[in-house]
Design a protein around this motif. Sequence first.
Motif, mmCIF file in Angstrom:
data_model
loop_
_atom_site.group_PDB
_atom_site.id
_atom_site.type_symbol
_atom_site.label_atom_id
_atom_site.label_comp_id
_atom_site.label_asym_id
_atom_site.label_seq_id
_atom_site.Cartn_x
_atom_site.Cartn_y
_atom_site.Cartn_z
ATOM 1 N N MET A 105 74.826 67.540 -30.354
ATOM 2 C CA MET A 105 75.182 68.111 -29.067
ATOM 3 C C MET A 105 76.694 68.003 -28.937
ATOM 4 N N PRO A 106 77.401 69.133 -28.882
ATOM 5 C CA PRO A 106 78.855 69.036 -28.768
ATOM 6 C C PRO A 106 79.247 68.438 -27.421
ATOM 7 N N ARG A 107 80.430 68.012 -27.355
ATOM 8 C CA ARG A 107 80.962 67.425 -26.127
ATOM 9 C C ARG A 107 81.154 68.544 -25.112
ATOM 10 N N ALA A 108 80.446 68.467 -24.017
ATOM 11 C CA ALA A 108 80.438 69.554 -23.039
ATOM 12 C C ALA A 108 81.371 69.256 -21.872
ATOM 13 N N ILE A 109 81.900 70.322 -21.305
ATOM 14 C CA ILE A 109 82.712 70.239 -20.092
ATOM 15 C C ILE A 109 81.836 70.698 -18.942
ATOM 16 N N LEU A 110 81.712 69.862 -17.931
ATOM 17 C CA LEU A 110 80.960 70.244 -16.735
ATOM 18 C C LEU A 110 81.930 70.585 -15.621
ATOM 19 N N VAL A 111 81.721 71.742 -15.014
ATOM 20 C CA VAL A 111 82.476 72.161 -13.841
ATOM 21 C C VAL A 111 81.449 72.435 -12.760
ATOM 22 N N ASP A 112 81.579 71.751 -11.649
ATOM 23 C CA ASP A 112 80.614 71.827 -10.547
ATOM 24 C C ASP A 112 79.197 71.533 -11.028
ATOM 25 N N GLY A 113 79.093 70.603 -11.984
ATOM 26 C CA GLY A 113 77.796 70.126 -12.436
ATOM 27 C C GLY A 113 77.123 70.934 -13.526
ATOM 28 N N VAL A 114 77.752 72.013 -13.986
ATOM 29 C CA VAL A 114 77.136 72.822 -15.043
ATOM 30 C C VAL A 114 78.138 73.074 -16.171
ATOM 31 N N THR A 115 77.611 73.389 -17.348
ATOM 32 C CA THR A 115 78.461 73.584 -18.514
ATOM 33 C C THR A 115 79.393 74.772 -18.346
ATOM 34 N N ALA A 116 80.634 74.565 -18.762
ATOM 35 C CA ALA A 116 81.645 75.620 -18.683
ATOM 36 C C ALA A 116 82.425 75.733 -19.988
ATOM 37 N N GLY A 117 82.223 74.775 -20.882
ATOM 38 C CA GLY A 117 82.938 74.778 -22.138
ATOM 39 C C GLY A 117 82.602 73.540 -22.935
#
Length: 172
Positions: A105-117
């Motif tokens: 699982m790649p390192r995910a960016i969460l914006v407002d609680g959901v994946t964005a990058g």
Amino acid sequence: MTPAELVRRYLAAFGPASVQDVQTWSGLTRLAEVVEPMDLVRFRDEAGRTLYDLPDAPRPGEDVPAPVRLMYDFDNLFLSYADRSRAITETGAAALQGFMGTNVMPRAILVDGVTAGDWTVTRARGVSTLNVHQWEPIKVLDEVEEEGRRLLEFLAPGDEHDISILDRPSKP
């Protein structure tokens, strides 16, 4: 530990959640018969599933924004739910598809609680660079960069730090 205690501990960390979520996280089955008689608050999600939570658990209002977070590999947020669509968007699922076969699982960016990058870090000659891979334009890049600076300070406190913004997912 009894199954009911296990359910309470799970909900304290990850609630509100469905019985299937608790089962996914714990590896146990037949937890519906444990959960049903418990003194829990019940909700319905958009799909009509029953979600359970502890009666005294803090639940912020819908208008409270979730802070930007840079999530690490195999974070429990992604592993602790049967239905990961609460955090992983359709765009995110498509971007992550290449990683699924590699069991990473790649390192995910969460914006407002959901994946964005997603994000990666490279280090060379005393410089640590955070590579932000945005899947779609992120409107709060300043918040991502602020969180990124904190991460770099934690990961490589003695290095010089740099942040690079890329308009594509990383590759498995």
